[in-house]
Scaffold this active site. Sequence first.
Site, PDB file in Angstrom:
ATOM      1  N   ASN A  51      22.032  30.625   9.157  1.00 14.21           N
ATOM      2  CA  ASN A  51      23.069  29.837   8.413  1.00 14.21           C
ATOM      3  C   ASN A  51      24.317  30.834   8.212  1.00 14.21           C
ATOM      4  O   ASN A  51      23.714  31.952   7.395  1.00 14.21           O
ATOM      5  CB  ASN A  51      22.518  29.193   7.206  1.00 14.21           C
ATOM      6  N   ASP A  78      20.962  11.155  11.703  1.00 14.95           N
ATOM      7  CA  ASP A  78      20.345  11.506  10.561  1.00 14.95           C
ATOM      8  C   ASP A  78      19.805   9.929  10.136  1.00 14.95           C
ATOM      9  O   ASP A  78      19.935   9.070  10.897  1.00 14.95           O
ATOM     10  CB  ASP A  78      21.421  12.001   9.615  1.00 14.95           C
ATOM     11  N   SER A 136      12.250  27.122   9.232  1.00 15.25           N
ATOM     12  CA  SER A 136      12.598  28.804   9.095  1.00 15.25           C
ATOM     13  C   SER A 136      11.304  29.469   8.750  1.00 15.25           C
ATOM     14  O   SER A 136      11.153  30.558   8.770  1.00 15.25           O
ATOM     15  CB  SER A 136      13.568  28.839   7.784  1.00 15.25           C
ATOM     16  N   GLU A 196      16.096  32.786  17.101  1.00 18.25           N
ATOM     17  CA  GLU A 196      14.720  33.361  17.186  1.00 18.25           C
ATOM     18  C   GLU A 196      14.174  31.976  18.048  1.00 18.25           C
ATOM     19  O   GLU A 196      14.161  30.844  17.759  1.00 18.25           O
ATOM     20  CB  GLU A 196      13.905  33.425  16.252  1.00 18.25           C
ATOM     21  N   VAL A 207      15.377  18.695  10.318  1.00 18.48           N
ATOM     22  CA  VAL A 207      15.319  17.877   8.919  1.00 18.48           C
ATOM     23  C   VAL A 207      14.645  18.452   7.850  1.00 18.48           C
ATOM     24  O   VAL A 207      14.541  20.018   7.994  1.00 18.48           O
ATOM     25  CB  VAL A 207      14.395  16.609   9.082  1.00 18.48           C
ATOM     26  N   ASN A 215      12.060  36.007   9.101  1.00 20.64           N
ATOM     27  CA  ASN A 215      12.019  35.524   7.680  1.00 20.64           C
ATOM     28  C   ASN A 215      10.508  36.131   7.016  1.00 20.64           C
ATOM     29  O   ASN A 215      10.329  36.498   5.882  1.00 20.64           O
ATOM     30  CB  ASN A 215      11.871  34.125   7.417  1.00 20.64           C
ATOM     31  N   MET A 262      22.264  22.686   8.605  1.00 20.96           N
ATOM     32  CA  MET A 262      21.829  23.502   9.793  1.00 20.96           C
ATOM     33  C   MET A 262      22.186  22.174  11.035  1.00 20.96           C
ATOM     34  O   MET A 262      22.604  22.856  12.117  1.00 20.96           O
ATOM     35  CB  MET A 262      20.227  23.627   9.952  1.00 20.96           C
ATOM     36  N   LYS A 302       8.300  16.811   8.994  1.00 21.13           N
ATOM     37  CA  LYS A 302       8.501  17.263  10.417  1.00 21.13           C
ATOM     38  C   LYS A 302       7.626  16.765  11.143  1.00 21.13           C
ATOM     39  O   LYS A 302       7.727  16.103  12.315  1.00 21.13           O
ATOM     40  CB  LYS A 302       8.421  18.654  10.243  1.00 21.13           C
ATOM     41  N   HIS A 346      14.810  28.802  15.939  1.00 25.05           N
ATOM     42  CA  HIS A 346      15.470  29.169  14.650  1.00 25.05           C
ATOM     43  C   HIS A 346      16.898  29.810  14.817  1.00 25.05           C
ATOM     44  O   HIS A 346      17.252  30.842  14.873  1.00 25.05           O
ATOM     45  CB  HIS A 346      14.275  29.991  14.080  1.00 25.05           C
TER      46      HIS A 346
END
Length: 717
Positions: free
Chosen positions: A457, A347, A433, A466, A404, A504, A328, A411, A454
């Site tokens: 993918n 990262d 998500s 979202e 992440v 979701n 992502m 998080k 959000h």
Amino acid sequence: MIFQGNKIQVDFLDQAAGIVEFRYDAKDGSVNKFDQQTSTEYEQAVGALEARDDIKGLVVTSGKSVFIAGADITEFVGHFQRSQQELESWLYEFNQVFNRFEDLPFPKVAAINGAALGGGCEMTLVCEYRVMGASGQIGLPETKLGIFPGWGGTIRGSRLLGIDNILEAVATAKFYKPDEALKVGFVDAVVADDALVDSAVDLVKKCIKGELDWQAKRQEKLEPIKLNQLEQAMAFNSGKGMIFAKANPKQYPAIALAVEAIEKHANLQRDEAVKVEVAGFAKAAKTPQAAALVGLFLNDQLVKKLAKEHSKAAHDITEAAVLGAGIMGGGIAYQAASKGLPIIMKDIKSEQLELGMSEATKLLSKQVERGKFTPAKMGETLSRIRPTLNYGDFGETDIVIEAVVENPKVKEAVLAEVESLVKEDAILASNTSTISITRLAKALKRPENFVGMHFFNPVHRMPLVEVIRGEQTSEKAIATTVALAQKMGKTPIVVNDCPGFLVNRVLFPYFGAFDLLLKEGVDFVQIDKVMERFGWPMGPAYLIDVVGLDTGVHGAEVMAEGFPDRMKPDYKGGIKHLFENNRLGQKNGVGFYKYETDKKGKPKKMADEATYELLKAVQTDSRQVDDQEIIDRMMIAFCNETVRCLEDNIVASAGEADMAMIMGVGFPPFRGGPCRYIDQIGVANYVELCNKYAHLGKAYEAPAKLVTMAANGETFY
Ligand code: NAD
């Protein structure tokens, strides 16, 4: 002035030569379209032209950057409520105006400066010639709305373009740029934008002088297609083969009806052919697919309007940052960069940064191969992504998107850390998500600056974002995130917070319904086939393979905690069992199906006997279930949760909910979305269907909102 209207003006361009300009230039808007007023003025203007005897030629122009964007669907949709017969007569009458324009006793040339779409394209086809500027576009996109061209477009189009080209134009609904428009015969010449009107006038002059046989050009459109029966049969057969290999006529009946009309009117004179086109159009306009697709168009407009309103108070964003360079994070960095926004990508692992950059390079190389990007532009885009292992430049960034791993502890730690490094007013957005935004906000000192963002993918392909409002999220944070999503070329929908948010939260009960069918012994391949025939781009087994069974199982746990009454099964499902047997889906080559890489490097799905063996462990029955039961159970679980999201005010309207499901998970567009689907079944019938399956669990019980709606005879739309 020959005619002065609010939408159309007609006057002499060169009175001595008798050349008139027929100008579409809406005085009250930025775009020309065929709305009610334009239609009325069109008829009046044609009347004014008919009354004159001093006109020798005419050019049709536009005073806007768009030539004519097409019919104003918000106004015309009202006509679709009429009976089929009334609809036919209304359409037939309006066709007479096009015919009268076509029959004017002098040559006419359209000067297409911008998009001439739908009714706008049909307006140009009544002229004898069409000249297009380099920025012009033309097309007949009506089938996207479940209808087809009804103002003579299929008739004049088939005479001018030939059967193969008109079938393709109508079925694909695509927009033709100048070169292609010239090639297929939509236009007769392409010129530089600034030479457009002069070129059109030159053409008219040539017609007047008799250098061009404009009467013959017109006659061609009034007469049957110039192919013998055998040639016609061959052209229609190959055209139909091509079209129906891609579009299922049951799902998109307008395409089939258009083909049928074109075939029927091929041997008729224009005036008879109009009756055939009009009858086919009226039939298409009365289908549920047309209602769903027109509804979708209107919902799309609604969602865009809301996004515009939401983004009014946005901060300016000149630089963003993303935490995590995984699937992502890498996708988000690519998307931002490709839309011109500089982005830092951080990262903790250098190999992930390399992977992120190589994925972006791959996507850009494909664009270069397709001729959409130059190598120089590719280099420029890549240089907008700054990969890093440290927080060096985070003090300057306007927004940080956290992407992440999906672990609340990680998080929370990462978000708290980054909050201490960024500007006071920088926005922090999480791409989680499933985890509640209000919960993650607890780790922060400035929860008002925290919001959910959000993406889906693959980021570069999925249109939806979202934007999630946590309990303390400020309107400024919402506005800025909405604006960023728009800047990245995405369609944002603002929702309120809960586990799984909107998309979701609705998807997991659907997977739950799938698991329950597996438990009863239903073959997952049958389920996939049935749901794909229903219109989903992929069935649930294939979908979970693409998402990843690990991701699915993990998400299901979060959802079970959030909504135990309907998302916490009291049995182990097939998805979890396969996951426990190290079947993760496409990512490790085995899930419900097994995957091999094809020649293009794409995963190719194949049946796997071993899956059936494994699933035996979770099966308690071996029922034969018919296709309708599969559809009903899967769709009830999906639609009920959508309605519960409306009840809980997670999403504000049925229109936004329907759009989110179409853009986020590929709900069949011709069914218009879950709320439209319930409307089309009939709310009371749908509630009855829920009652039939209520014994299976809470997910199948009709939500209170639907029971009330059924009792009051209400609908969503
Ligand atoms: P991923 O495992 O591919 O990538 C996660 C990345 O985060 C890894 O590169 C990892 O090295 C990095 N990372 C871990 N700790 C970090 C830290 N402290 N600082 C910076 N980087 C760190 O995961 P993904 O699929 O890209 O998912 C990321 C997030 O997006 C998750 O919250 C996930 O739920 C969400 N999401 C995933 C999908 C999907 O389909 N994959 C879709 C929507 C949302």
